[in-house]
Motif scaffolding. Structure first.
Motif, PDB file in Angstrom:
ATOM      1  N   UNK A 154       0.840  -1.203   0.000  1.00  0.00           N
ATOM      2  CA  UNK A 154       0.000   0.000   0.000  1.00  0.00           C
ATOM      3  C   UNK A 154       0.871   1.248   0.000  1.00  0.00           C
ATOM      4  N   UNK A 155       0.318   2.320  -0.542  1.00  0.00           N
ATOM      5  CA  UNK A 155       1.070   3.549  -0.711  1.00  0.00           C
ATOM      6  C   UNK A 155       1.323   4.332   0.551  1.00  0.00           C
ATOM      7  N   UNK A 156       0.439   4.241   1.526  1.00  0.00           N
ATOM      8  CA  UNK A 156       0.590   5.028   2.743  1.00  0.00           C
ATOM      9  C   UNK A 156       1.846   4.627   3.504  1.00  0.00           C
ATOM     10  N   UNK A 157       2.030   3.323   3.706  1.00  0.00           N
ATOM     11  CA  UNK A 157       3.227   2.848   4.407  1.00  0.00           C
ATOM     12  C   UNK A 157       4.487   3.158   3.601  1.00  0.00           C
ATOM     13  N   UNK A 158       4.400   2.982   2.285  1.00  0.00           N
ATOM     14  CA  UNK A 158       5.559   3.226   1.434  1.00  0.00           C
ATOM     15  C   UNK A 158       5.958   4.699   1.449  1.00  0.00           C
ATOM     16  N   UNK A 159       4.981   5.592   1.401  1.00  0.00           N
ATOM     17  CA  UNK A 159       5.277   7.020   1.417  1.00  0.00           C
ATOM     18  C   UNK A 159       5.951   7.430   2.725  1.00  0.00           C
ATOM     19  N   UNK A 160       5.514   6.844   3.811  1.00  0.00           N
ATOM     20  CA  UNK A 160       6.139   7.141   5.106  1.00  0.00           C
ATOM     21  C   UNK A 160       7.618   6.748   5.074  1.00  0.00           C
ATOM     22  N   UNK A 161       7.911   5.601   4.486  1.00  0.00           N
ATOM     23  CA  UNK A 161       9.298   5.149   4.379  1.00  0.00           C
ATOM     24  C   UNK A 161      10.098   6.085   3.472  1.00  0.00           C
ATOM     25  N   UNK A 162       9.503   6.469   2.340  1.00  0.00           N
ATOM     26  CA  UNK A 162      10.207   7.320   1.375  1.00  0.00           C
ATOM     27  C   UNK A 162      10.531   8.691   1.946  1.00  0.00           C
ATOM     28  N   UNK A 163       9.693   9.192   2.828  1.00  0.00           N
ATOM     29  CA  UNK A 163       9.940  10.500   3.430  1.00  0.00           C
ATOM     30  C   UNK A 163      11.111  10.455   4.408  1.00  0.00           C
ATOM     31  N   UNK A 164      11.408   9.271   4.921  1.00  0.00           N
ATOM     32  CA  UNK A 164      12.463   9.133   5.928  1.00  0.00           C
ATOM     33  C   UNK A 164      13.767   8.570   5.367  1.00  0.00           C
ATOM     34  N   UNK A 165      13.715   8.033   4.148  1.00  0.00           N
ATOM     35  CA  UNK A 165      14.885   7.372   3.581  1.00  0.00           C
ATOM     36  C   UNK A 165      15.094   7.780   2.128  1.00  0.00           C
ATOM     37  N   UNK A 166      16.350   7.943   1.755  1.00  0.00           N
ATOM     38  CA  UNK A 166      16.670   8.221   0.357  1.00  0.00           C
ATOM     39  C   UNK A 166      16.600   6.933  -0.450  1.00  0.00           C
ATOM     40  N   UNK A 167      15.789   6.937  -1.480  1.00  0.00           N
ATOM     41  CA  UNK A 167      15.607   5.750  -2.324  1.00  0.00           C
ATOM     42  C   UNK A 167      15.827   6.149  -3.772  1.00  0.00           C
ATOM     43  N   UNK A 168      16.542   5.316  -4.496  1.00  0.00           N
ATOM     44  CA  UNK A 168      16.860   5.647  -5.886  1.00  0.00           C
ATOM     45  C   UNK A 168      15.676   5.455  -6.829  1.00  0.00           C
ATOM     46  N   UNK A 172       4.496  11.980  -4.083  1.00  0.00           N
ATOM     47  CA  UNK A 172       5.954  11.952  -4.204  1.00  0.00           C
ATOM     48  C   UNK A 172       6.443  13.282  -4.771  1.00  0.00           C
ATOM     49  N   UNK A 173       5.765  13.774  -5.779  1.00  0.00           N
ATOM     50  CA  UNK A 173       6.154  15.057  -6.383  1.00  0.00           C
ATOM     51  C   UNK A 173       5.912  16.213  -5.409  1.00  0.00           C
ATOM     52  N   UNK A 174       4.787  16.164  -4.705  1.00  0.00           N
ATOM     53  CA  UNK A 174       4.456  17.244  -3.766  1.00  0.00           C
ATOM     54  C   UNK A 174       5.494  17.327  -2.645  1.00  0.00           C
ATOM     55  N   UNK A 175       6.014  16.171  -2.235  1.00  0.00           N
ATOM     56  CA  UNK A 175       7.018  16.129  -1.170  1.00  0.00           C
ATOM     57  C   UNK A 175       8.420  16.412  -1.697  1.00  0.00           C
ATOM     58  N   UNK A 176       8.531  16.606  -3.022  1.00  0.00           N
ATOM     59  CA  UNK A 176       9.805  16.902  -3.682  1.00  0.00           C
ATOM     60  C   UNK A 176      10.860  15.840  -3.378  1.00  0.00           C
ATOM     61  N   UNK A 177      10.436  14.600  -3.382  1.00  0.00           N
ATOM     62  CA  UNK A 177      11.366  13.489  -3.163  1.00  0.00           C
ATOM     63  C   UNK A 177      12.179  13.262  -4.436  1.00  0.00           C
ATOM     64  N   UNK A 178      13.420  12.893  -4.266  1.00  0.00           N
ATOM     65  CA  UNK A 178      14.320  12.756  -5.417  1.00  0.00           C
ATOM     66  C   UNK A 178      14.213  11.401  -6.112  1.00  0.00           C
ATOM     67  N   UNK A 179      13.464  10.472  -5.544  1.00  0.00           N
ATOM     68  CA  UNK A 179      13.368   9.135  -6.116  1.00  0.00           C
ATOM     69  C   UNK A 179      12.765   9.145  -7.517  1.00  0.00           C
ATOM     70  N   UNK A 180      13.249   8.270  -8.364  1.00  0.00           N
ATOM     71  CA  UNK A 180      12.659   8.073  -9.679  1.00  0.00           C
ATOM     72  C   UNK A 180      11.516   7.073  -9.553  1.00  0.00           C
ATOM     73  N   UNK A 181      10.567   7.115 -10.493  1.00  0.00           N
ATOM     74  CA  UNK A 181       9.389   6.241 -10.419  1.00  0.00           C
ATOM     75  C   UNK A 181       9.195   5.504 -11.737  1.00  0.00           C
ATOM     76  N   UNK A 182       9.073   4.189 -11.632  1.00  0.00           N
ATOM     77  CA  UNK A 182       8.761   3.334 -12.778  1.00  0.00           C
ATOM     78  C   UNK A 182       7.428   2.655 -12.515  1.00  0.00           C
ATOM     79  N   UNK A 183       6.420   2.976 -13.326  1.00  0.00           N
ATOM     80  CA  UNK A 183       5.127   2.325 -13.179  1.00  0.00           C
ATOM     81  C   UNK A 183       5.193   0.916 -13.769  1.00  0.00           C
ATOM     82  N   UNK A 184       4.590  -0.024 -13.052  1.00  0.00           N
ATOM     83  CA  UNK A 184       4.474  -1.408 -13.502  1.00  0.00           C
ATOM     84  C   UNK A 184       3.008  -1.772 -13.416  1.00  0.00           C
ATOM     85  N   UNK A 185       2.364  -2.026 -14.568  1.00  0.00           N
ATOM     86  CA  UNK A 185       0.913  -2.205 -14.545  1.00  0.00           C
ATOM     87  C   UNK A 185       0.439  -3.184 -15.600  1.00  0.00           C
TER      88      UNK A 185
END
Length: 208
Positions: free
Chosen positions: A35-49, A69-82
């Motif tokens: 789920x995105x909520x838990x993942x976003x919490x992790x991303x805000x606290x850790x640098x992820x490529x 992710x964009x609103x929080x200005x996180x530097x991580x790249x995003x690859x959609x898999x769908x």
């Protein structure tokens, strides 16, 4: 070693991707989340490529996660898999700010190559999408559906699948009243009056 977060609620897919990526010795999957909520919490606290992100997820859909992710200005790249229609959703992923989009029907080597390209500074989208943009072709979507926002489109699909307002609200962590507001807005934009008409529109335009 590049760090990767996988956000997907299908355990078998997460296991397969983790195994493929880590076997190379180039990548480390630091988190798998359904789920995105838990993942976003992790991303805000850790640098992820890189974040490998599914479109349909409980609590927050992929486009909403991308937006945050964009609103929080996180530097991580995003690859959609769908598994969704790439002619419809890949262009929306590109416009949302994602760095790539690859279908779940691709083999693990294709996904591995997509990850390498994105982390090497390139974008990775279906060739037909990129060629269409280069040729100045419009998004493969009817003008009516094109008017829907990403969130409206996701809710329209869930409604067309027969899910109730309550079920959608629980799945997306929004109130029943909010779902009703989206439903009214969707009906107005599509100029329809029933779920049956909505389901027909979704099927005819291959939005599944």
């Amino acid at each position: 070693m590049k760090s990767i977060v996988i956000i997907d609620d299908h355990p078998a897919i997460c296991i397969a991707i983790r195994s493929t990526l880590e076997k190379s010795g180039e990548f480390k999957v630091v988190l798998e989340s359904d789920n995105g909520i838990d993942a976003l919490e992790y991303l805000r606290k850790n640098d992820v490529d890189l974040v490998i992100l599914d479109l349909e997820l409980p609590r927050l859909d992929g486009f909403e996660i991308m937006k945050r992710i964009r609103a929080a200005e996180l530097s991580t790249k995003v690859l959609f898999l769908s598994a969704k229609n790439e002619n419809i959703y890949a262009i929306r992923a590109l416009k949302s700010g994602a760095h790539g989009f690859i279908g779940k029907g691709k083999n693990m080597n294709d996904i591995f190559q997509a990850v390498k390209m994105v982390l090497s500074g390139y974008s990775f989208f279906p060739e037909s999408i990129m060629q269409g943009l280069a040729d100045g072709k419009k998004e493969k979507s009817t003008p009516v559906f094109k008017s829907l926002s990403n969130r409206e489109l996701m809710i329209a699909r869930l409604l067309a699948d027969g899910q109730s307002n309550l079920e959608i609200g629980l799945a997306l962590s929004i109130s029943n009243k909010t779902v009703s507001t989206y439903k009214i807005r969707i009906f107005q934009k599509l100029n329809i009056n029933s779920i049956i008409e909505l389901a027909s529109h979704v099927k005819e335009n291959d939005f599944n």
